[in-house]
Design a protein around this motif. Structure first.
Motif, PDB file in Angstrom:
ATOM      1  N   LEU A 552       2.490  28.152  -3.136  1.00 41.39           N
ATOM      2  CA  LEU A 552       3.314  27.827  -1.981  1.00 41.39           C
ATOM      3  C   LEU A 552       3.270  26.322  -1.763  1.00 41.39           C
ATOM      4  CD1 LEU A 552       2.100  30.713   0.326  1.00 41.39           C
ATOM      5  CD2 LEU A 552       4.445  30.434  -0.507  1.00 41.39           C
ATOM      6  N   PRO A 553       4.353  25.729  -1.265  1.00 38.17           N
ATOM      7  CA  PRO A 553       4.369  24.272  -1.083  1.00 38.17           C
ATOM      8  C   PRO A 553       3.262  23.808  -0.143  1.00 38.17           C
ATOM      9  CG  PRO A 553       6.564  25.206  -0.798  1.00 38.17           C
ATOM     10  CD  PRO A 553       5.625  26.359  -0.869  1.00 38.17           C
ATOM     11  N   GLN A 554       2.625  22.712  -0.516  1.00 38.75           N
ATOM     12  CA  GLN A 554       1.545  22.141   0.275  1.00 38.75           C
ATOM     13  C   GLN A 554       1.941  20.753   0.765  1.00 38.75           C
ATOM     14  OE1 GLN A 554      -1.327  23.865   0.863  1.00 38.75           O
ATOM     15  NE2 GLN A 554      -0.672  25.580  -0.433  1.00 38.75           N
ATOM     16  N   TYR A 555       1.193  20.261   1.751  1.00 38.21           N
ATOM     17  CA  TYR A 555       1.325  18.865   2.145  1.00 38.21           C
ATOM     18  C   TYR A 555      -0.068  18.272   2.231  1.00 38.21           C
ATOM     19  CZ  TYR A 555       1.961  14.602   4.755  1.00 38.21           C
ATOM     20  OH  TYR A 555       1.916  13.289   5.134  1.00 38.21           O
ATOM     21  N   ARG A 556      -0.276  17.188   1.496  1.00 36.13           N
ATOM     22  CA  ARG A 556      -1.568  16.503   1.492  1.00 36.13           C
ATOM     23  C   ARG A 556      -1.394  15.119   2.115  1.00 36.13           C
ATOM     24  NH1 ARG A 556      -1.098  19.510  -3.154  1.00 36.13           N
ATOM     25  NH2 ARG A 556      -2.848  20.935  -3.580  1.00 36.13           N
ATOM     26  N   PRO A 557      -1.906  14.921   3.322  1.00 34.88           N
ATOM     27  CA  PRO A 557      -1.746  13.606   3.967  1.00 34.88           C
ATOM     28  C   PRO A 557      -2.420  12.510   3.158  1.00 34.88           C
ATOM     29  CG  PRO A 557      -2.557  15.282   5.511  1.00 34.88           C
ATOM     30  CD  PRO A 557      -2.668  15.873   4.142  1.00 34.88           C
ATOM     31  N   GLY A 558      -1.812  11.340   3.178  1.00 35.75           N
ATOM     32  CA  GLY A 558      -2.437  10.197   2.532  1.00 35.75           C
ATOM     33  C   GLY A 558      -3.589   9.669   3.360  1.00 35.75           C
ATOM     34  N   GLU A 559      -4.227   8.649   2.843  1.00 30.49           N
ATOM     35  CA  GLU A 559      -5.341   8.050   3.570  1.00 30.49           C
ATOM     36  C   GLU A 559      -4.834   7.355   4.832  1.00 30.49           C
ATOM     37  OE1 GLU A 559      -7.418   5.446   0.954  1.00 30.49           O
ATOM     38  OE2 GLU A 559      -7.966   7.020  -0.465  1.00 30.49           O
ATOM     39  N   GLY A 564      -4.941  -3.722  10.215  1.00 27.18           N
ATOM     40  CA  GLY A 564      -4.317  -4.925   9.677  1.00 27.18           C
ATOM     41  C   GLY A 564      -3.396  -4.690   8.495  1.00 27.18           C
ATOM     42  N   HIS A 565      -3.095  -3.444   8.201  1.00 26.38           N
ATOM     43  CA  HIS A 565      -2.236  -3.106   7.067  1.00 26.38           C
ATOM     44  C   HIS A 565      -0.906  -2.512   7.545  1.00 26.38           C
ATOM     45  CE1 HIS A 565      -5.976  -3.610   4.849  1.00 26.38           C
ATOM     46  NE2 HIS A 565      -5.325  -3.466   3.704  1.00 26.38           N
ATOM     47  N   PHE A 566       0.056  -2.514   6.625  1.00 18.74           N
ATOM     48  CA  PHE A 566       1.364  -1.911   6.844  1.00 18.74           C
ATOM     49  C   PHE A 566       1.595  -0.834   5.791  1.00 18.74           C
ATOM     50  CE2 PHE A 566       1.603  -6.129   8.604  1.00 18.74           C
ATOM     51  CZ  PHE A 566       2.410  -6.021   9.729  1.00 18.74           C
ATOM     52  N   ARG A 567       2.491   0.088   6.106  1.00 17.83           N
ATOM     53  CA  ARG A 567       2.940   1.076   5.125  1.00 17.83           C
ATOM     54  C   ARG A 567       4.148   0.482   4.395  1.00 17.83           C
ATOM     55  NH1 ARG A 567       0.455   5.814   6.709  1.00 17.83           N
ATOM     56  NH2 ARG A 567      -0.134   5.871   8.917  1.00 17.83           N
ATOM     57  N   MET A 568       4.025   0.252   3.110  1.00 19.01           N
ATOM     58  CA  MET A 568       5.117  -0.339   2.345  1.00 19.01           C
ATOM     59  C   MET A 568       5.984   0.751   1.738  1.00 19.01           C
ATOM     60  SD  MET A 568       5.055  -2.635  -1.119  1.00 19.01           S
ATOM     61  CE  MET A 568       5.137  -1.172  -2.170  1.00 19.01           C
ATOM     62  N   SER A 569       7.300   0.534   1.845  1.00 17.63           N
ATOM     63  CA  SER A 569       8.268   1.391   1.174  1.00 17.63           C
ATOM     64  C   SER A 569       9.342   0.488   0.572  1.00 17.63           C
ATOM     65  CB  SER A 569       8.869   2.400   2.153  1.00 17.63           C
ATOM     66  OG  SER A 569       9.664   3.347   1.467  1.00 17.63           O
ATOM     67  N   ALA A 660       7.916  -5.536  -6.909  1.00 16.21           N
ATOM     68  CA  ALA A 660       7.239  -4.573  -6.041  1.00 16.21           C
ATOM     69  C   ALA A 660       6.210  -3.750  -6.793  1.00 16.21           C
ATOM     70  CB  ALA A 660       8.262  -3.654  -5.386  1.00 16.21           C
ATOM     71  N   ASN A 661       6.373  -3.582  -8.106  1.00 16.01           N
ATOM     72  CA  ASN A 661       5.417  -2.787  -8.867  1.00 16.01           C
ATOM     73  C   ASN A 661       4.152  -3.556  -9.237  1.00 16.01           C
ATOM     74  OD1 ASN A 661       6.340  -0.079  -9.031  1.00 16.01           O
ATOM     75  ND2 ASN A 661       8.051  -0.802 -10.258  1.00 16.01           N
ATOM     76  N   MET A 662       4.049  -4.791  -8.788  1.00 14.96           N
ATOM     77  CA  MET A 662       2.745  -5.449  -8.793  1.00 14.96           C
ATOM     78  C   MET A 662       1.851  -4.854  -7.698  1.00 14.96           C
ATOM     79  SD  MET A 662       2.825  -7.729 -11.228  1.00 14.96           S
ATOM     80  CE  MET A 662       1.505  -8.884 -10.849  1.00 14.96           C
ATOM     81  N   LEU A 663       2.451  -4.130  -6.774  1.00 17.23           N
ATOM     82  CA  LEU A 663       1.748  -3.585  -5.613  1.00 17.23           C
ATOM     83  C   LEU A 663       1.435  -2.101  -5.742  1.00 17.23           C
ATOM     84  CD1 LEU A 663       4.085  -5.272  -2.975  1.00 17.23           C
ATOM     85  CD2 LEU A 663       1.896  -6.138  -3.781  1.00 17.23           C
ATOM     86  N   ARG A 679       6.224   4.993  -1.702  1.00 21.53           N
ATOM     87  CA  ARG A 679       6.754   5.104  -0.346  1.00 21.53           C
ATOM     88  C   ARG A 679       5.711   5.025   0.764  1.00 21.53           C
ATOM     89  NH1 ARG A 679      12.188   4.217  -0.669  1.00 21.53           N
ATOM     90  NH2 ARG A 679      12.971   5.159  -2.583  1.00 21.53           N
ATOM     91  N   ASN A 680       4.473   4.860   0.445  1.00 23.53           N
ATOM     92  CA  ASN A 680       3.455   4.767   1.497  1.00 23.53           C
ATOM     93  C   ASN A 680       2.261   4.001   0.958  1.00 23.53           C
ATOM     94  OD1 ASN A 680       2.086   5.120   3.904  1.00 23.53           O
ATOM     95  ND2 ASN A 680       1.440   7.213   3.438  1.00 23.53           N
ATOM     96  N   VAL A 681       2.487   2.764   0.557  1.00 26.16           N
ATOM     97  CA  VAL A 681       1.454   1.921  -0.036  1.00 26.16           C
ATOM     98  C   VAL A 681       0.890   0.998   1.047  1.00 26.16           C
ATOM     99  CG1 VAL A 681       0.944   0.201  -1.803  1.00 26.16           C
ATOM    100  CG2 VAL A 681       2.650   1.986  -2.247  1.00 26.16           C
ATOM    101  N   ALA A 682      -0.421   0.990   1.211  1.00 21.34           N
ATOM    102  CA  ALA A 682      -1.053   0.124   2.207  1.00 21.34           C
ATOM    103  C   ALA A 682      -1.035  -1.329   1.724  1.00 21.34           C
ATOM    104  CB  ALA A 682      -2.488   0.573   2.467  1.00 21.34           C
ATOM    105  N   VAL A 683      -0.450  -2.217   2.534  1.00 21.01           N
ATOM    106  CA  VAL A 683      -0.341  -3.628   2.149  1.00 21.01           C
ATOM    107  C   VAL A 683      -0.678  -4.514   3.337  1.00 21.01           C
ATOM    108  CG1 VAL A 683       1.432  -3.195   0.402  1.00 21.01           C
ATOM    109  CG2 VAL A 683       2.125  -3.767   2.735  1.00 21.01           C
ATOM    110  N   GLN A 684      -1.023  -5.748   3.035  1.00 22.10           N
ATOM    111  CA  GLN A 684      -1.207  -6.786   4.035  1.00 22.10           C
ATOM    112  C   GLN A 684      -0.200  -7.901   3.781  1.00 22.10           C
ATOM    113  OE1 GLN A 684      -5.568  -7.202   3.191  1.00 22.10           O
ATOM    114  NE2 GLN A 684      -5.744  -7.127   5.431  1.00 22.10           N
TER     115      GLN A 684
END
Length: 696
Positions: A552-559, A564-569, A660-663, A679-684
């Motif tokens: 069955l479909p699951q959802y696993r939350p990210g960290e 001081g970080h942002f969610r990068m998309s 962007a793929n350096m990140l 879609r949800n990469v932690a960045v400063q």
């Protein structure tokens, strides 16, 4: 650069119908010819897909055709330079090197790579399967294939929104349909449905033209779409907003699904997604109570570790609501009987023992089931010879460090190859690393059969730049030299004749006939069942756990987001196509610099003003972007321009400075397909001096 026209095209002023391929859309185009030379392009009102629409990228096709930086002859790398060589010598050398590598290391040591499909994907797979290598590399794991495989394993086929079937509600979920277009489905159909009165629901973390015209906009937290889909299922089942007759007659696993989604109540989903509980209920109500509704799931959903389960949940939503294969819903399309995407690859030619060697197949079996190797496993094989060594890359139209996660590792992997052949229009960062660079034509320089869900059409060769050839012609030349002639044809026209035999056409007659519409047939399951083993929709899929997935479909939350970080998309550009077209002045003027979009409040807190250069850092690396203040993103979210490089510059770092793929990093193991997290990469963020950016 000399541009000639092919034999037989002449006259003072003529018009030819064709199909644009400056992006995935496939808009119909009328090509005006003056004295046998392409002089002007305009949209084709008779196109069954685009109805005369023609975007800025399409209008730049002539600029692409005549660009002075186009590759025009085969090039062999000698040290840091590439020198010209004749075509026959180039193909002879490539075939010799490929054969040599297979004799020494086995066919699996050869990887075939392709970029975003230019209607030759089935050719690449046919070449790989008959050559004996299981390793075809592409952006499948972050593009449409999570949706393709989720749909196939759930209901036995791939669905498309039936905009012409009078939907009452249209959900655009991670899709900017009016600006960027998927295969054969142009935003004009959506626009007309909205004009007729369909309600528009948009699920997107960023404001855009669609959110401003939407009846309901859910500004979701990047990467949390899977929780929202499970929350919709919870509400629809609890409130009885589902088609009980369809569920009882055509699905398996409803009781287990209902129990599974009990934990995804609106309040919990709101906490996971950043939405209000009332918005979750309103979304489920709008969709579940509509008589006809469709969901346009974009690639935004295919670029985080929950992609496969999220798209499984969306397919299940379509089934429960009674919109699966129904008018105005999500229609299962049958392709016309040509030898194309399903049959042309000759998957049966690849021996089972070779299939078992597919890189990443053990870790990501659903991706492997679709025939694709996983990029992380490919880089491991190139760099560390694990589980075996990969020494050869045959690359068709992909600029790899710009489009794959962990760009520095990708670049290192390419530098260590024994033989690397790239086919492209320009000297890209990938081509600069190649031992052999082969020049290919743009869409105006190709004869192709365009096979989309809604129609079949000819793309005509109407120009010739230098010595450029099509990717198909290159594959034919290599196949003949490698002893694979029994699976191929002596020339391209013979191959196209073969592909069209099932509909009673030759290439000549098909060009004269023009597009053939593929009319949808609804509720095929009533007489045929679904193309699953049971003939029913797999709400619960008992086989997925055996493939390392979830029944069955699951959802696993990210960290949690560190302080001081942002969610990068990121989001597709309406001016470029992934890493392409930054050479074209008309498009570059529209988007001259790589942008990072930041909420004004967040920017002010960091002392960043519009136009400032910003260093964006992640755990993987850093890249530079020009700040654009945008109140359409949340205060903890930033959007960076994807796939950016500077083709106008020389130097070793033009591919990495604003990439962007350096990140981004390696794929999380939680996905059945090994989907990279874009879609949800932690960045400063850090403001830097303009002189440090070198990006002017």
């Amino acid at each position: 650069m000399i541009i000639d026209h092919p034999d037989g095209v002449g006259g003072q002023c003529t018009e030819q119908r064709s199909v644009c391929r400056m992006c995935h859309g496939g808009c119909g185009v009328i090509v005006q010819m003056r004295d046998g030379v392409v002089s002007e392009l305009k949209g084709d009102p008779a196109s069954p897909a685009s109805e005369g629409f023609f975007c800025t990228k399409g209008k730049a096709s002539l600029e692409l055709l005549t660009h002075p930086a186009r590759l025009t002859e085969p090039l062999l790398r000698r040290g840091d330079k590439h020198i010209a060589m004749p075509w026959d010598e180039a193909l002879d050398m490539a075939a010799h090197r490929i054969g040599e590598q297979i004799a020494r290391h086995g066919a699996e040591s050869v990887v075939l790579s392709q970029g975003t499909d230019r209607n030759y994907q089935e050719w690449v797979f046919r070449f790989a399967n008959t050559l004996g290598t299981p390793n075809v590399l592409g952006p499948a794991h972050v593009c449409f294939y999570p949706r393709v495989m989720a749909s196939i394993l759930t209901c036995g086929g791939f669905t498309f929104c039936d905009y012409e079937g009078e939907p009452e509600v249209i959900i655009l979920w991670g899709s900017n349909k009016l600006h960027t277009h998927s295969d054969g489905l142009i935003g004009v159909k959506l626009a007309k449905a909205l004009h007729r009165g369909a309600r528009l629901v948009v699920i997107d973390p960023r404001a855009n033209d669609q959110t401003r015209r939407a009846d309901l906009w859910l500004q979701i937290r990047p990467g949390s779409d899977g929780a929202l889909a499970l929350g919709m299922l919870h509400v629809m089942i609890k409130e009885g907003w589902y088609d009980a007759g369809f569920v009882a007659g055509h699905t398996d696993g409803f009781a287990e699904l209902a129990e599974h989604v009990r934990g995804y109540d609106p309040q919990r989903v709101a906490e996971l997604t950043g939405l209000d509980a009332g918005q979750v209920v309103a979304l489920a109500s709008a969709y579940g109570q509509a008589k006809r509704a469709c969901i346009e799931a974009g690639t935004g959903l295919s670029q985080n570790e929950n992609a496969f389960s999220t798209l499984r949940s969306i397919c299940i939503l379509s089934a429960l609501s009674g919109n699966l294969d129904a008018p105005g819903g999500d229609v299962l399309w049958d392709l016309l009987p040509v030898d194309g995407r399903r049959s042309f690859p000759l998957a049966e030619q690849l021996a089972p023992e070779q299939q078992a060697k597919r890189l990443g197949g053990g870790a990501y079996p659903v991706l492997s089931m679709a025939g694709w190797a996983h990029p992380d496993a490919v880089w491991d094989a190139m760099l560390d010879a694990q589980p075996y060594a990969v020494k050869t890359l045959l690359n068709f139209g992909s600029n790899l460090p710009m489009v794959y996660a962990d760009a520095q590792r990708v670049h290192r992997a390419l530098r260590g190859l024994e033989f690397h052949m790239t086919c492209d229009l320009f000297m890209t960062p990938t081509a600069q690393l190649a031992d052999l660079v082969l020049p290919v034509g743009s869409w105006l320089e190709r004869d192709q059969i365009v096979e989309f869900n809604a129609y079949l059409a000819p793309r005509r060769k109407l120009a010739q730049v230098g010595q450029c050839r099509s990717d198909e012609e290159i594959i034919l030349g290599l196949a003949q030299r490698l002893g694979l002639g029994q699976h191929f044809w002596p020339d391209l026209e013979a191959a196209l004749d073969h592909k069209l035999a099932g509909i009673g056409h030759t290439w000549t007659s098909f060009k004269q006939h023009g597009p053939i519409a593929n009319t949808p047939h609804y509720r095929k399951y009533a007489t045929q069942g679904f193309r699953t083993r049971s003939g029913r929709v797999n709400l619960l899929h008992a086989g997925l756990p055996r493939m390392g997935g979830d029944a069955l479909p699951q959802y696993r939350p990210g960290e949690d987001l560190p302080d001081g970080h942002f969610r990068m998309s990121s989001a597709h550009s309406r001016n470029f196509y992934n890493s392409e077209y930054r050479q074209l002045d008309s498009l570059r003027k529209r988007e001259p610099l790589p942008r990072v979009q930041i909420h004004p409040q967040a920017a002010a807190a960091l002392g960043i003003a519009a136009g400032d250069w910003v260093l964006v850092r992640s755990a993987t690396g850093s890249a530079r972007f020009c700040a654009e203040l945008c109140d359409g993103v949340a205060t903890d979210v930033v959007y960076v321009a994807p796939s950016w490089w500077y083709p106008e510059e020389e130097g070793a770092d033009n591919w990495q400075r604003s990439n962007a793929n350096m990140l981004t990093g390696r794929a999380a193991r939680a996905s059945e397909m090994g989907t990279s997290n874009f879609r949800n990469v932690a960045v400063q963020l850090e403001k830097i001096e303009k002189d440090d950016s070198h990006a002017q």
